[in-house]
Every structure is written in C-alpha cells, then in structure tokens.
Design an enzyme around this catalytic site. Structure first.
Site, mmCIF file in Angstrom:
data_model
loop_
_atom_site.group_PDB
_atom_site.id
_atom_site.type_symbol
_atom_site.label_atom_id
_atom_site.label_comp_id
_atom_site.label_asym_id
_atom_site.label_seq_id
_atom_site.Cartn_x
_atom_site.Cartn_y
_atom_site.Cartn_z
ATOM 1 N N HIS A 11 0.819 -1.298 -0.015
ATOM 2 C CA HIS A 11 0.020 -0.194 -0.127
ATOM 3 C C HIS A 11 0.726 1.297 0.023
ATOM 4 O O HIS A 11 0.414 2.228 -0.504
ATOM 5 C CB HIS A 11 -1.032 -0.092 1.243
ATOM 6 C CG HIS A 11 -2.212 -0.710 0.930
ATOM 7 N ND1 HIS A 11 -2.566 -0.994 -0.467
ATOM 8 C CD2 HIS A 11 -3.015 -1.259 1.642
ATOM 9 C CE1 HIS A 11 -3.723 -1.804 -0.194
ATOM 10 N NE2 HIS A 11 -4.177 -1.931 1.003
ATOM 11 N N MET A 42 3.046 2.026 -1.841
ATOM 12 C CA MET A 42 3.274 2.363 -3.238
ATOM 13 C C MET A 42 2.056 3.477 -3.876
ATOM 14 O O MET A 42 2.163 4.159 -4.172
ATOM 15 C CB MET A 42 3.604 1.142 -4.124
ATOM 16 C CG MET A 42 5.027 0.437 -3.905
ATOM 17 S SD MET A 42 6.131 1.805 -4.249
ATOM 18 C CE MET A 42 5.748 2.573 -5.803
ATOM 19 N N ASP A 43 0.918 2.501 -3.618
ATOM 20 C CA ASP A 43 -0.339 3.037 -4.072
ATOM 21 C C ASP A 43 -0.615 4.583 -3.501
ATOM 22 O O ASP A 43 -1.147 5.555 -3.990
ATOM 23 C CB ASP A 43 -1.713 2.162 -3.807
ATOM 24 C CG ASP A 43 -1.425 0.968 -4.688
ATOM 25 O OD1 ASP A 43 -1.297 1.235 -5.707
ATOM 26 O OD2 ASP A 43 -2.043 0.058 -4.191
ATOM 27 N N HIS A 44 -0.355 4.594 -2.319
ATOM 28 C CA HIS A 44 -0.572 5.988 -1.474
ATOM 29 C C HIS A 44 0.378 6.857 -1.686
ATOM 30 O O HIS A 44 0.041 8.033 -1.765
ATOM 31 C CB HIS A 44 -0.484 5.542 0.054
ATOM 32 C CG HIS A 44 -1.681 4.782 0.582
ATOM 33 N ND1 HIS A 44 -1.694 4.095 1.674
ATOM 34 C CD2 HIS A 44 -2.815 4.325 -0.030
ATOM 35 C CE1 HIS A 44 -2.997 3.620 1.973
ATOM 36 N NE2 HIS A 44 -3.530 3.516 0.770
ATOM 37 N N GLY A 82 -0.801 8.042 -5.108
ATOM 38 C CA GLY A 82 -1.826 8.855 -5.020
ATOM 39 C C GLY A 82 -1.405 10.308 -4.555
ATOM 40 O O GLY A 82 -2.133 11.464 -4.865
#
Length: 239
Positions: free
Chosen positions: A164, A166-168, A171
């Site tokens: 997560h 990476m995704d955050h 974003g």
C-alpha cells in the site's frame, strides 16, 4: 472554507492509487463524482481475501467522501452522460492503461471538446508513451521494479513485498500534480494534462542509495529499520 471548495472532479479511477489521489482532493474540499462502469464496477468493491478480509479491502477508505454514479460506458448513452459530468467539472481523473479512455470515446481531446479548460490526470503503470507504456501492474510490481523490495528487509531474509505504501505515495503525488495544474490554469488560463507513471516513483527513492553503493564499488543490500531489529532481538530472547 476548504481550499478546493468549488472544484469538481469526474473520477474514472479504479483500485487504489488513483482513488487515493481523488480522496485526498475530496478531503481538501473538492466535490468528487466517482464514475464506474455498470458492467465492471471497481474491483476494490469485491472481497479481498489476500488481506484475510471477506469485505472490501480499502474501498471505503478511498471512497468515503465521494458521490457515485454507475454508467454503461460501452453504450453511447453512457458515454454521453459521462461527458455531461465532465462538462460540469474542473478535473477528469483516470487510471486505466494508456488508450483505454480514448477507445471509450473519453480521451483527452474528446473531453476537451466538451470542457475546453479541463485538467486531466492520468495515472498509469509506466506512463502514457514509450516502450513500457503497455504494461499493466499494481503496487508490489512497482516496488520490485524500482528495487525497493531488494533494499528492504533483513539481510539474511528475502526481499520485502511493498504494497500500500506504493499506491498511497503515487496517489499523494498525483494529488499534488492536480493542484499544480489547477494553479497553473488559474494563473495562465491554460489547461494541462498531468501524467503519473507509477513505476518511476520507487526508482527515485532507491536511486540515491544504489548510486552511493555503486560509487563505493559494492552492491546495495537490505537494511531493516531499528524498530524491526529490536522486535527480532526481543523475539529471539523469548520476550
């Protein structure tokens, strides 16, 4: 009044990285309308047993402050309705593979035709152009491609799968890009396309450490955080 009050975002993003970007913007006051396909809703609405949960893994976290509509984007009427939402918006955000929005009839030029000064955010795996642009992927792949997994964990253990964070981080950077584009539009009157290739961010994080080790003539190695090392020592001591 929140800083982005009065800004509306047509949100075509799915999964986690893109929705986290628009979620951050919604927390700053933007009105976000999540547009999903009636035939293929966001995959993060489904149970996600990978995390030991039979409910949606993170959907509620990144959609809690958004409006929502389901459209059949395979039908002309659905595309027309999506364009009406974009025409009343300041930003259009998407996170599909390059070319998907254009094939649906919702590419940048098509959206610009209905809203001349639309700001468009495109979050993809490896950018909108170039030899790797066709690759699809998700968080653990980007961490591996950038070398973060190889640099993270215990020296005598395997590389760590980066999820997560990476995704955050993607974003968060995407939200910054949108705010910069909105600022530029307000200052100059120009619209802007912001593209964010997810695979490039971990390279930025690992580059300094890898180059330092390379100059020293040694390979970069995994180095765990002190807190993890403390936990391991306590475990070995039986405490």
């Amino acid at each position: 009044m929140k800083p982005l009050a009065g800004i509306r975002i047509a949100d075509f993003t799915v999964h986690n990285a893109g929705p986290f970007a628009t979620h951050l913007l919604s927390q700053l006051g933007a009105q976000v309308i999540k547009i999903e396909s009636a035939m293929r809703p966001d995959a993060f609405r489904k149970p996600h047993p990978v995390y030991g949960r039979m409910g949606p893994a993170t959907f509620d976290q990144v959609a809690s402050n958004k409006l929502s509509v389901r459209l059949n984007l395979k039908k002309p009427d659905g595309i027309a309705l999506a364009k009406r939402i974009v025409a009343a918006s300041d930003v259009a955000a998407e996170s599909f593979r390059p070319g998907v929005m254009a094939r649906l009839g919702l590419g940048y030029e098509a959206l610009k035709a209905v809203k001349e000064d639309i700001v468009m955010l495109s979050v993809s795996s490896s950018g909108q152009s170039g030899p790797d642009s066709h690759f699809a992927g998700y968080a653990p792949l980007f961490g591996a491609w950038g070398g973060l997994g190889e640099l993270t964990g215990y020296g005598d253990g395997p590389p760590v799968e980066i999820r997560h964070v990476m995704d955050h981080t993607v974003g968060m950077n995407a939200a910054f890009a949108v705010m910069a584009a909105l600022h530029r539009r307000r200052a100059t009157g120009w619209e802007r396309i912001s593209t964010l290739p997810r695979a490039k961010l971990p390279v930025r994080w690992s580059a300094k450490r890898c180059s330092k080790r390379q100059r020293a003539g040694a390979a970069a190695h995994r180095q765990h955080a002190p807190a993890h090392g403390t936990a391991r020592r306590l475990s070995r001591a039986g405490r």
